[in-house]
Design a protein around this motif. Structure first.
Motif, PDB file in Angstrom:
ATOM      1  N   VAL A  14      -8.344 -14.622  -2.907  1.00  0.00           N
ATOM      2  CA  VAL A  14      -8.175 -13.822  -1.703  1.00  0.00           C
ATOM      3  C   VAL A  14      -9.223 -14.310  -0.701  1.00  0.00           C
ATOM      4  N   PRO A  15      -8.812 -14.697   0.499  1.00  0.00           N
ATOM      5  CA  PRO A  15      -9.779 -15.212   1.481  1.00  0.00           C
ATOM      6  C   PRO A  15     -10.907 -14.216   1.761  1.00  0.00           C
ATOM      7  N   VAL A  16     -12.098 -14.747   1.946  1.00  0.00           N
ATOM      8  CA  VAL A  16     -13.286 -13.925   2.193  1.00  0.00           C
ATOM      9  C   VAL A  16     -13.082 -13.028   3.407  1.00  0.00           C
ATOM     10  N   GLU A  17     -12.466 -13.554   4.467  1.00  0.00           N
ATOM     11  CA  GLU A  17     -12.278 -12.739   5.672  1.00  0.00           C
ATOM     12  C   GLU A  17     -11.356 -11.547   5.413  1.00  0.00           C
ATOM     13  N   VAL A  18     -10.409 -11.712   4.505  1.00  0.00           N
ATOM     14  CA  VAL A  18      -9.512 -10.606   4.150  1.00  0.00           C
ATOM     15  C   VAL A  18     -10.286  -9.542   3.369  1.00  0.00           C
ATOM     16  N   THR A  19     -11.093  -9.975   2.418  1.00  0.00           N
ATOM     17  CA  THR A  19     -11.912  -9.043   1.636  1.00  0.00           C
ATOM     18  C   THR A  19     -12.953  -8.361   2.511  1.00  0.00           C
ATOM     19  N   CYS A  32     -13.105  -1.464   6.431  1.00  0.00           N
ATOM     20  CA  CYS A  32     -12.185  -0.359   6.728  1.00  0.00           C
ATOM     21  C   CYS A  32     -12.100   0.712   5.648  1.00  0.00           C
ATOM     22  N   PHE A  33     -12.457   0.365   4.417  1.00  0.00           N
ATOM     23  CA  PHE A  33     -12.208   1.282   3.318  1.00  0.00           C
ATOM     24  C   PHE A  33     -13.422   1.453   2.416  1.00  0.00           C
ATOM     25  N   THR A  34     -13.513   2.623   1.826  1.00  0.00           N
ATOM     26  CA  THR A  34     -14.581   2.907   0.869  1.00  0.00           C
ATOM     27  C   THR A  34     -14.300   2.146  -0.432  1.00  0.00           C
ATOM     28  N   PRO A  35     -15.295   2.033  -1.308  1.00  0.00           N
ATOM     29  CA  PRO A  35     -15.037   1.373  -2.595  1.00  0.00           C
ATOM     30  C   PRO A  35     -13.875   2.009  -3.364  1.00  0.00           C
ATOM     31  N   GLN A  36     -13.797   3.335  -3.387  1.00  0.00           N
ATOM     32  CA  GLN A  36     -12.699   3.998  -4.089  1.00  0.00           C
ATOM     33  C   GLN A  36     -11.354   3.657  -3.453  1.00  0.00           C
ATOM     34  N   GLU A  37     -11.288   3.657  -2.132  1.00  0.00           N
ATOM     35  CA  GLU A  37     -10.035   3.318  -1.447  1.00  0.00           C
ATOM     36  C   GLU A  37      -9.632   1.880  -1.731  1.00  0.00           C
ATOM     37  N   ARG A  38     -10.615   0.968  -1.790  1.00  0.00           N
ATOM     38  CA  ARG A  38     -10.308  -0.442  -2.087  1.00  0.00           C
ATOM     39  C   ARG A  38      -9.722  -0.577  -3.495  1.00  0.00           C
TER      40      ARG A  38
END
Length: 96
Positions: free
Chosen positions: A37-42, A48-54
């Motif tokens: 998965v590209p670094v910019e995508v991660t 945008c999202f919390t660890p739980q949301e990710r």
């Protein structure tokens, strides 16, 4: 329905929020190659999202990919409600 129609022009469309676009870009990258998965995508996902949301986004995207593989391998037909959208889906053989 309009969101389904705008999926093919995700980057250009105004239909989706930034968060929705980020989640869909991550899900697409995860589906294409989960190990790369590209670094910019991660990075965008982390912004945008919390660890739980990710974790939840990753589980849902992975589960849908698994279900698609199961249904495809068993030749399970699409439900009638979704047949009208098949012309909107990207050609899976286009990148080969």
């Amino acid at each position: 329905e309009s969101q389904l129609r705008d999926l093919n022009s995700l980057a250009d469309g105004q239909t989706f929020t930034r968060e929705q676009k980020v989640a869909m870009n991550f899900a697409e990258a995860l589906t294409r190659d989960s190990a790369n998965v590209p670094v910019e995508v991660t990075d965008a996902l982390k912004e945008c999202f919390t660890p739980q949301e990710r974790v939840e986004i990753t589980i849902v995207a992975s589960a849908m990919g698994m279900l698609n593989k199961i249904n495809d391998s068993l030749n399970v037909p699409l439900e009638d409600d979704f047949l009208e959208f098949t012309d909107l889906l990207p050609d899976p053989d286009a990148n080969k």
